[in-house]
Scaffold this active site. Structure first.
Site, PDB file in Angstrom:
ATOM      1  CG  ASP A  88      -0.487  -0.078   2.392  1.00  0.00           C
ATOM      2  OD1 ASP A  88       0.851  -0.368   2.624  1.00  0.00           O
ATOM      3  OD2 ASP A  88      -1.209  -0.465   3.560  1.00  0.00           O
ATOM      4  CG  ASP A 101       2.080   1.065  11.786  1.00  0.00           C
ATOM      5  OD1 ASP A 101       1.168   1.397  12.477  1.00  0.00           O
ATOM      6  OD2 ASP A 101       2.030   1.333  10.331  1.00  0.00           O
TER       7      ASP A 101
END
Length: 842
Positions: A70, A480
């Site tokens: 992505d 993350d």
């Protein structure tokens, strides 16, 4: 894990235009930039580290597999090494949007051809229109067609698909499903030119959330499937099915090669079609969900099959829609090309106790989940999972039954069975690609052996980097994944810094006491302190009792050269300083929200800051900042860096405002005249014969984008990357290696950490690690015994001022809290009495 929040912030920053100042200070002359050869590679984190929304197998050539990211580009599988090869590293900062890959199509007629739909966001965060990337050599080289609209490789619904499809009978023809109401598009010349299919009736109506910029656009036309049997080779396929993100009518069909279209009668309504696969027996399988994913899967889901020969719709949902256990979308869908009755589907973010992976061998009449309930809280697992290729995937935590660690994943938006090998399966997750090579053992009562299948993929959004003068060569803060200590650049780390954090946003170390570090982060749990300290180079961390005032976490951190004070600038809060490792905090005088802060690397009392267009200095350890009245500054600054070994030498990277330096602590600045753009700046070991550290920037010189190095304090520059190594967004962090001349580390937004070294036949040596000895060995005899306990007691009672070892704090700070006190004495005593099996600090 809330994936890609950091990349959205990155895009907003990237899109901002920084106005260059009209009047500059005295210019430093720079000569025309030349290039020097460098070799580039990833610092291995391993396991992927991000969401890969789709995997695509070529249907006519074995082992030809592609994966799309992505925010990290696209990859091709290398069967000889079982690793993935990145395909889009040539895109530079100005084409960062193309690292958002919306869809991939591999040609079943000519396997050398591959196509990519590129474009990261449909809103205004990035200026680029979407593009079709075309290759006739499997992604080694590319041509580009700019589309008249944007695509959304990192937008909601990105694991639906595939949006791009090649006609298996006439491979000149491609169809593309778009977003934002742009409908269905077609090319008849191998993707060179495109036109809208005006007869297609429904561009989609579903919007994830109209109240937010990121979620307000129409998801659109999400997949295209050809019925190859409806035509013959060389002639366009007549029957085509298209899935649309619309909860009323979502499946459309053309039987005349795309001239006319109608909604398929009798179709289910109220849900969104995530994937559609047409099997060789004429069954069109479709997974449905309430939402588009990939972050949530709330609501319900279904699985249907449509008999394209009879027109019958059959509900084959593994968990009945009416059941309370049906509480998630069905997203991933795979059909075994060797047996059209073998199908697999996945849940989209069921979360607890784990995800669901269902398998049917009878066309959906019956299903088996990859796990089932035993005697609660026990579960019976039909799989084993091996994360040895990326040990950090256990997230450093233990779960209580019925949950276990590691989990099967989350955001499982795609699953695929190898069309040539019924035993090979791969599926995507929010952090890696998992797969197996013994899938059919499940059908015979055996266990599926799941393992990491993401070697070669490095898709992290990296937010900060430091390369200290001793210890590990590199320590990172990562979106993350929190961040890592990188002892070996070619071997992935085993654990992340602080498992209770969701993202590491900033890291710094004390230049004169480099084992002391501070890390700031985001955390999902309210009671977690979002700053941590380490006294052993990032190997162990402790959290303080208090946070900076008004902190919501995140932001950046600056550590004094002598480790005696730390300034934290949280996201959306004013900078605050602590002199006692977070026991107490004081808001820095004269600074406010948005200040950029850095420490002098020689004088522990000095800090620097840029705030509201002014430059400030602190000479009292960060308590008070004073405007230096420096004239003719840039209007904004992205990064401030001070030079190790040079008190008062400060550099400003001001993006389009250029590169600036001061040698008097920020009272005056000079602008380098031929550095057009400087996103970030960092320093590494000086070149032979030089007494000033090598300077590294990402930016633009002589109108050429790239990475640059100066060995003479900015007088001259060389470009150290080439047109094949751009890595997209490289405006977060850069640092040279203080121990290895020429080595530089760069943080990317989606391609992990990359590092470069001068190209030569002689390898650049990795500096030897300093053996600091055993924790608890206070006299340096490589043993821990009662003598060490006696030394500890005498030291605490101040009977002696120093311990016999070189590093007192390393040896005697048993619990790693940065202090030597009675607590450490108690731990050591318990260890010697065998009351505890090991010391807290390794």
């Amino acid at each position: 894990m809330v994936k890609k929040f950091t990349s959205k912030i990155k895009a907003a920053v990237f899109a901002a235009v920084v106005a260059a100042t009209a009047i500059f200070g005295p210019a430093i002359s720079s000569q025309a930039v030349t290039s020097v050869p460098y070799k580039w590679d990833n610092v291995v984190i391993g396991g992927g580290g991000g969401f890969m929304p789709g995997i695509v197998f070529n249907e006519t050539e074995k082992d030809l597999i592609y994966a799309r990211a992505d925010i990290g580009g696209a990859y091709r599988w290398d069967p000889s090494t079982e690793t993935w090869i990145p395909l889009l590293d040539h895109f530079q900062m100005d084409e960062y949007s193309y690292y958002g890959v919306e869809s991939i199509a591999t040609d079943p007629v000519d396997p050398n051809r591959v196509y990519i739909v590129a474009g990261m966001y449909t809103n205004d965060w990035l200026p680029n229109m979407g593009a079709i990337l075309r290759s006739t050599d499997r992604g080694e080289t590319w041509e580009k067609t700019i589309l008249p609209f944007k695509m959304g490789g990192n937008m909601p619904g990105r694991s639906m698909g595939e949006r791009l499809a090649i006609d298996p009978n006439d491979n000149r023809i491609l169809y593309l499903g778009t977003r934002c109401g742009n409908g269905l598009w077609r090319s008849t010349d191998y993707g060179v030119t495109w036109s809208k299919v005006e007869s297609f009736p429904n561009p989609g109506t579903y919007i994830y959330d109209p109240n937010f910029d990121y979620t307000k656009d129409i998801i659109g036309v999400v997949w295209v499937v050809f019925d190859k049997s409806s035509s013959t080779p060389g002639n366009p396929t007549k029957t085509i099915y298209v899935g649309v993100a619309d909860k009323n009518e979502s499946i459309y069909r053309s039987t005349d090669g795309g001239v006319t279209w109608k909604a398929v009668p009798g179709q289910p309504k109220g849900l969104l079609p995530h994937h559609g696969v047409l099997a060789s027996n004429g069954m069109l399988y479709i997974t449905y969900g309430d939402t588009c994913g990939p972050y949530d899967g709330n609501g319900k889901g279904q699985v249907w099959k449509f008999n394209t020969r009879t027109g019958e719709w059959i509900d084959i949902t593994p968990i009945p829609y009416s059941s309370s256990d049906n509480r998630f979308c069905f997203a991933g869908l795979a059909v075994d090309r060797q047996n059209p009755d073998i199908i697999m589907v996945t849940s989209m973010n069921a979360w607890w106790p784990d995800e669901y992976i269902f398998r049917s061998t009878d066309g959906g009449a019956t299903w088996k989940n990859i796990w089932e309930w035993g005697m609660y809280p026990e579960r019976i697992l039909h799989y084993e999972i091996d994360i040895s290729a990326a040990p950090w995937l256990d997230w450093g935590t233990e779960k209580q039954l019925p949950e276990i660690n590691p989990k099967l994943g989350w955001m499982i938006g795609d699953i695929e069975i190898d069309p040539f090998n019924s035993d090979r399966m791969m599926y995507v997750t929010g952090a890696t690609i998992y797969g197996c090579d013994n899938l059919t053992d499940w059908d015979r009562g055996g266990k599926v052996k799941i393992e990491v299948k993401a070697t070669g993929i490095e898709e992290c959004a990296v937010l900060d980097l430091v390369s200290p003068p001793e210890g590990a060569p590199l320590v990172s803060a990562v979106g993350d994944l929190v961040g890592f200590v990188h002892d070996d650049l070619k071997v992935g780390p085993k654990k992340m810094h602080v498992p209770s954090y969701s993202s590491g946003t900033g890291i710094d170390y004390a230049e004169l006491v480099p084992n002391f570090m501070a890390l700031v982060a985001k955390a999902d749990l309210y009671d977690v302190k979002k700053i941590s300290f380490s006294y052993d180079g990032g190997r162990n961390w402790f959290q303080p009792p208090n946070e900076a005032p008004n902190s919501v976490g995140g932001g950046s951190v600056a550590v004094a050269a002598d480790a005696k004070s730390v300034i934290w600038t949280p996201e959306n809060a004013s900078p605050a300083v602590t002199t006692d490792n977070g026991n107490s905090w004081k808001v820095c005088t004269n600074l406010g929200m948005g200040a950029v802060v850095a420490s002098d690397r020689v004088n522990g009392k000095k800090f620097y800051a840029f705030y509201n267009g002014k430059f400030y200095i602190s000479t009292d350890g960060g308590l008070t900042f004073t405007d230096t009245k420096a004239p003719q500054l840039p209007k904004s600054v992205n990064k401030i860096k001070a030079v190790p070994g040079k008190e008062g030498h400060v550099w400003l990277a001001a993006r389009e405002g250029g590169l600036w330096r001061s040698t008097d602590g920020g009272y005056t600045f000079e602008k380098l005249s031929n550095v057009d753009t400087a996103h970030v700046v960092g320093f590494g070991k000086a070149a032979p014969g030089q007494d000033y550290m090598a300077i590294y920037i990402t930016g633009k010189i002589d109108n050429v984008l790239g990475f640059f190095r100066s060995d003479d304090a900015g007088k001259t520059w060389v470009r150290i990357n080439d047109d094949e190594h751009g890595y997209g967004a490289v405006d977060t962090a850069i640092t040279g290696d203080p121990r290895v001349y020429g080595r530089v580390y760069i943080a990317t937004n989606g391609r992990g950490i990359v590092y470069g070294e001068p190209a030569s036949d002689e390898p650049v040596p990795t500096p030897p690690q300093v053996d600091k000895g055993l924790v608890g060995d206070l006299n340096g005899d490589n043993r821990i015994n009662s003598t060490d306990l006696t030394l500890m007691k005498r030291y605490i009672l101040k009977s002696i001022e120093d311990l016999p070892v070189e590093d007192d704090l390393w040896a005697a700070d048993i619990n790693g809290d940065g202090k030597i006190n009675s607590t450490d004495y108690t731990y050591l005593k318990k260890y010697l009495l065998q009351a505890i099996p090991e010391l807290p600090k390794k």
